[in-house]
Design an enzyme around this catalytic site. Structure first.
Site, mmCIF file in Angstrom:
data_model
loop_
_atom_site.group_PDB
_atom_site.id
_atom_site.type_symbol
_atom_site.label_atom_id
_atom_site.label_comp_id
_atom_site.label_asym_id
_atom_site.label_seq_id
_atom_site.Cartn_x
_atom_site.Cartn_y
_atom_site.Cartn_z
ATOM 1 N N CYS A 51 -5.219 -0.897 -5.968
ATOM 2 C CA CYS A 51 -3.932 -1.389 -5.581
ATOM 3 C C CYS A 51 -3.419 -2.050 -6.873
ATOM 4 C CB CYS A 51 -3.842 -2.093 -4.537
ATOM 5 S SG CYS A 51 -4.279 -1.281 -2.937
ATOM 6 N N ARG A 134 -2.457 5.074 1.237
ATOM 7 C CA ARG A 134 -1.439 5.277 0.374
ATOM 8 C C ARG A 134 -0.439 6.286 0.273
ATOM 9 N NH1 ARG A 134 -3.719 1.875 -3.381
ATOM 10 N NH2 ARG A 134 -5.861 1.768 -3.149
HETATM 11 C C1 BEZ Z 1 -8.371 -0.713 -3.723
HETATM 12 O O1 BEZ Z 1 -8.964 -1.004 -4.638
HETATM 13 O O2 BEZ Z 1 -7.327 -0.913 -3.883
HETATM 14 C C2 BEZ Z 1 -8.919 -0.556 -2.488
HETATM 15 C C3 BEZ Z 1 -10.054 0.249 -2.008
HETATM 16 C C4 BEZ Z 1 -10.641 0.335 -0.880
HETATM 17 C C5 BEZ Z 1 -9.901 -0.293 0.138
HETATM 18 C C6 BEZ Z 1 -8.812 -1.044 0.101
HETATM 19 C C7 BEZ Z 1 -8.292 -0.984 -1.244
#
Ligand code: BEZ
Length: 234
Positions: A51, A134
């Site tokens: 993110c 997402r």
């Molecule tokens: C992230 O790295 O943004 C992420 C990865 C797995 C679950 C939630 C967020």
């Protein structure tokens, strides 16, 4: 399992209305964004690596989206205080791919109740019942959903593709054309459906300069990058 899911608004449907608290204050959607294209996107959580990499790129490209008359609107299931702290940490601490001191100016919705996320099908229980996946919704100035994408938490989005989709949709509207696979501004476009070379000739009295038919059902014609730019001017 608790029923947390809800239908995604489909293509061609009105984007659901909502009010929400954001890092830029209270918003009413879509009234507050009249006349604009909207990219409404969700992400799983603050202070997470994928993110953060995405926010660096959204932030870097915010002026390009502004120039296309497009408002970015982020959303995650989290508290406003957490969103604000995360965006501050991005601005003050993160240097990524040469991007630093990044001020995120678009609103990030604090959807603690998951009310908005549910209405947009951003909660996919197979992935998580407490965090949004997402998603990306492209919503036109009439409030109609024109494209949506959905990625898992562990796969970051492609920002060239997000911009290509927006420019593509604006070009389709401006010139009443369709766009072939892998189209980029300056590439040939597809004449409106039902247009064959003969139809193009009949309408104009001349073949469109550079028009080409691969067979009776598949005709293309040039559309310059300058025209694409003119059609996406806001
Ligand atoms: C992230 O790295 O943004 C992420 C990865 C797995 C679950 C939630 C967020």
């Amino acid at each position: 399992m608790e029923n947390t899911t809800c239908n995604m608004p489909g293509l061609g449907e009105k984007a659901p209305e909502f009010e929400a608290e954001t890092t830029q204050g209270h918003i009413r959607f879509p009234q507050d964004f009249k006349g604009k294209w909207i990219i409404l996107f969700s992400h799983p959580g603050d202070f997470t690596p994928v993110c953060t990499s995405e926010f660096m790129l959204f932030g870097k490209m915010q002026e390009e989206f502004d120039a296309l008359g497009c408002q970015l609107l982020g959303l995650s299931v989290g508290a406003l205080t957490s969103h604000i702290a995360w965006l501050r940490s991005i601005r003050e601490k993160i240097e990524y791919k040469g991007i630093r001191n990044l001020d995120i100016r678009f609103p990030l919705i604090a959807d603690l109740t998951m009310d908005v996320a549910r209405r947009y099908g951003m909660i996919q229980p197979g992935a998580s019942t407490t965090a949004a996946v997402r998603t990306v919704f492209f919503i036109d100035p009439h409030g109609i959903v024109r494209t949506f994408l959905c990625y898992p938490a562990v796969l970051g989005r492609n920002f060239d593709e997000l911009k290509r989709i927006l420019v593509g949709l604006q070009t389709i509207d401006a010139y009443n054309v369709a766009l072939p696979a892998d189209w980029h501004p300056g590439d040939d476009v597809i004449a409106p459906s039902g247009s064959t070379m003969e139809a193009i000739d009949r309408r104009t009295g001349n073949p469109d300069e550079g028009a080409r038919c691969y067979d009776w059902y598949f005709c293309t014609k040039p559309l310059s990058e300058e025209k694409v730019t003119a059609g996406t001017k806001h």
